[in-house]
Design an enzyme around this catalytic site. Structure first.
Site, mmCIF file in Angstrom:
data_model
loop_
_atom_site.group_PDB
_atom_site.id
_atom_site.type_symbol
_atom_site.label_atom_id
_atom_site.label_comp_id
_atom_site.label_asym_id
_atom_site.label_seq_id
_atom_site.Cartn_x
_atom_site.Cartn_y
_atom_site.Cartn_z
ATOM 1 C CG ASP A 386 3.472 -4.086 -24.818
ATOM 2 O OD1 ASP A 386 2.996 -4.053 -23.917
ATOM 3 O OD2 ASP A 386 5.107 -3.909 -25.001
ATOM 4 C CE LYS A 472 5.827 -1.086 -11.459
ATOM 5 N NZ LYS A 472 7.019 -2.437 -12.105
ATOM 6 C CG HIS A 518 1.205 0.788 -20.465
ATOM 7 N ND1 HIS A 518 2.294 1.090 -21.162
ATOM 8 C CD2 HIS A 518 0.623 2.600 -20.219
ATOM 9 C CE1 HIS A 518 2.201 3.285 -21.735
ATOM 10 N NE2 HIS A 518 1.464 3.081 -21.218
#
Length: 646
Positions: A386, A472, A518
């Site tokens: 991550d 995303k 992210h």
């Protein structure tokens, strides 16, 4: 006359009542021969459906995903008819197309079906298919539909119909068979030339374990026998490459009932493999300006209430951990992002100090249902590679493109060359599923689409596939068997900075919200390694594989020379070991082949005298006798050809 708009933007006029087949015929006779399904104004229609108004039309062949869906859904009707004829009195429920093929859930009553019955069912299905029966849709009233299935004694179909609105119910007929169906069929049964029953399994009606258990019959069909033969060969190859099988054979990971379902245990070789993957990415991340952070495996419930994860996943995840202190609750970490938001919040930032890029190999926990667990691809505890980037809106475009570059570097270094990108945006018909303002969503979606265009990615846009907090970009990778997997994801998020009140001081001396990206090129380490195992068949890239070579002394008297070779290899950072068991060289070679070791270095009398090694590659290629220095150079060149610097 009606105006039909085709996917290329061309508009053609036709008489009202013309069908998609008529439109195909007006384009070319070849297309007309191959068209098997269609979509008109975003509604799936039959190729024979009369078109009575202006609209957009897309025609599908077997080569299109929508064409395959219609083909396999139609085949489920053929399967249902075959089962009814072979097993009188059964009760049919639902029979959808799935990713590869179709299934039909059936209450077989007093009958039972096993693998020995598959050839009989296939023969009957092909017999029906050869009849070239047209699929015909017709509307029925709710009362008619209920009467039909009540007379049949089929309480499953009755339940389905009771939940439908009058005026929306249709039946599909072919040959002597009728089924409740919304539509989306091929023109006739004759297009199905190959038919295979794959499996039978138990399935609860509507997925509810409190309802009757049915038998799910899985099948697949093709327009050519050759395609079925190729598919079955691929299935056999997939069984050989199954990561669960290879993981056990290569001693990478295991599971324990005492530890718990979905919680993998990494064995030494697997742990070493993970460590190399981590170091590979950490090295690239360092060059890209990331800083490593570490966050705990648990957090206070309020942390995930603030982030929105508790509302979205709380009921279906691991339940709160209660401490000795009254009313104090913690959760196993379902996501790393809330923790990283709190790390960002530890001090105030100026726009000059952004972007901040925090990276962590953080283990997270989600309570997947036991029936959905599958090896390493679906687990309850997994480690994400991550990272979260906090940047100004002006930096978003450049940062997003930099993350694309890093993701492409990861994929190509590991042999995933065949991929497309998928931009996932909101479902505009179900906006209640998402948090955040419409304005922020629009900005985030546009940022991703523009970055994908500027990087020249081959991408598609999928509505309704976004995360609940932001759109995303996913990389959809095809493996060596042609199967598609999602690997690596990048998300733009305007919402968590709002929820955690994240700020930076701008050039105007005012406080502003950063934008959050992210990013996880591997996704989860567990799933990535599973897919890498299946893609490579366990033959990992040379730079990654746990053991790159094995030294095989011909007899006990050559062991000292074997140790000398091993020391030379280790001094040159080549991972190797010695097989000094009292076994024949032939047996050692066979076992090294099974363990997928890239190089076997055989040392005997001749090699010791000449100060060389006899090199054999995995797969049987003999490279002859060479010096250790030449072998080191060979390994170095092969690694450098696949592992470029970021």
């Amino acid at each position: 006359m009606i105006k039909i708009t085709l996917p290329d933007g061309n508009v053609k006029e036709f008489e009202s009542g013309s069908s998609p087949f008529d439109v195909a015929q007006s384009i070319s006779s070849g297309l007309a021969r191959n068209v098997i399904s269609a979509k008109f104004n975003d509604t799936v229609v039959e190729t024979t459906t009369p078109l009575t108004e202006d609209g957009s039309l897309t025609l599908y062949t077997w080569n299109d995903p929508e064409g395959k869906k219609a083909f396999w859904h139609s085949s489920s009707h053929i399967l249902a008819q075959a089962l009814e004829e072979l097993y009188p009195g059964i009760k049919l429920t639902i029979g959808p197309a799935i990713e590869n093929g179709f299934y039909y859930d059936v209450d077989f009553g007093e009958h039972s079906v096993s693998e020995k019955d598959f050839p009989i069912i296939e023969k009957k299905a092909l017999e029906i298919a050869r009849g070239k029966h047209d699929f015909k849709m017709r509307s029925v009233s709710k009362n008619e539909a209920l009467t039909y299935y009540k007379e049949e004694g089929n309480e499953f179909k009755v339940e389905l119909i009771e939940n439908l609105q009058d005026g929306t119910i249709t039946f599909c007929d072919h040959d002597t068979f009728t089924d409740l169906c919304r539509g989306g069929h091929i023109p006739n049964t004759g297009i199905v030339k190959a038919f295979k029953i794959l499996n039978v399994a138990g399935a609860y009606w509507r997925g509810d374990e409190n309802k009757p258990q049915l038998t799910r019959v899985y099948g697949i069909s093709f327009p050519k026998q050759k395609e079925l033969t190729e598919y079955l060969a691929m299935i056999e190859e997939a069984k050989k490459r199954d990561h669960r099988k290879l993981g056990k054979e290569l001693e990478l990971f295991t599971f324990s009932q005492k530890v718990g379902q979905g919680l993998p245990l990494w064995l030494p070789k697997g742990a070493a493999l993970r460590e190399r993957l981590e170091q590979f990415l950490k090295k690239a991340q360092k060059k890209a300006g990331y800083e490593m952070v570490v966050s705990p495996h648990i957090g206070q419930k309020e942390l995930y209430v603030t982030s929105g994860h508790y509302e979205k996943y709380g009921a279906d995840s691991f339940q709160p951990i209660h401490t000795p202190k009254q009313d104090e609750e913690f959760l196993l970490k379902p996501m790393n992002c809330p923790h990283h938001c709190e790390i960002y919040n530890v001090k105030p930032y100026s726009y000059r100090e952004l972007p901040k890029r925090y990276a962590e190999f953080g283990t997270v926990y989600r309570y997947e249902q036991s029936g959905e667990l599958h090896g390493l691809t679906r687990v309850r505890g997994f480690t994400q590679d991550d990272a979260h980037i906090f940047c100004t809106p002006d930096q978003l475009d450049e940062e997003f493109k930099n993350v694309i570059d890093l993701s492409l570097y990861v994929l190509t270094s590991l042999g995933f060359e065949n991929f497309t990108a998928q931009v996932s945006i909101r479902d505009m018909d179900n906006l209640h599923k998402y948090i955040g303002t419409a304005e922020n969503w629009e900005k985030a979606e546009n940022a991703i689409i523009n970055a994908a265009k500027e990087k020249g990615l081959n991408f598609i846009v999928e509505q309704g596939e976004a995360a609940f907090y932001g759109p995303k970009l996913d990389f959809m990778v095809k493996d060596a068997l042609g199967r598609q997997w999602q690997l690596g994801t990048i998300q733009v998020d305007y919402n968590l900075p709002e929820r955690f009140d994240l700020t930076y001081k701008g050039s105007d001396n005012e406080l502003h919200r950063p934008v959050m990206i992210h990013r996880a090129p591997f996704g989860s380490m567990e799933r990535f390694i599973a897919l890498l195992l299946e893609h490579t068949g366990g033959n990992f890239p040379l730079w990654l594989i746990p053991e790159q070579a094995i030294v095989l002394p011909v007899s006990e008297k050559h062991e000292k020379y074997a140790e000398k070779v091993l020391n030379s290899l280790e001094n040159n950072e080549i991972r190797a070991l010695i097989d000094d068991r009292n076994e024949t060289v032939g047996k050692k070679i066979r076992e090294a082949e099974m363990n997928k070791l890239p190089f076997m270095l055989i040392v005997g009398e001749n090699e010791e005298q000449a100060n060389t090694i006899s090199v054999r590659k995995h797969g049987g290629e003999d490279l002859g006798s060479i010096s250790v220095e030449s072998f080191v150079d060979l390994v170095s060149k092969e690694i450098n050809s696949t592992l470029k610097s970021f």
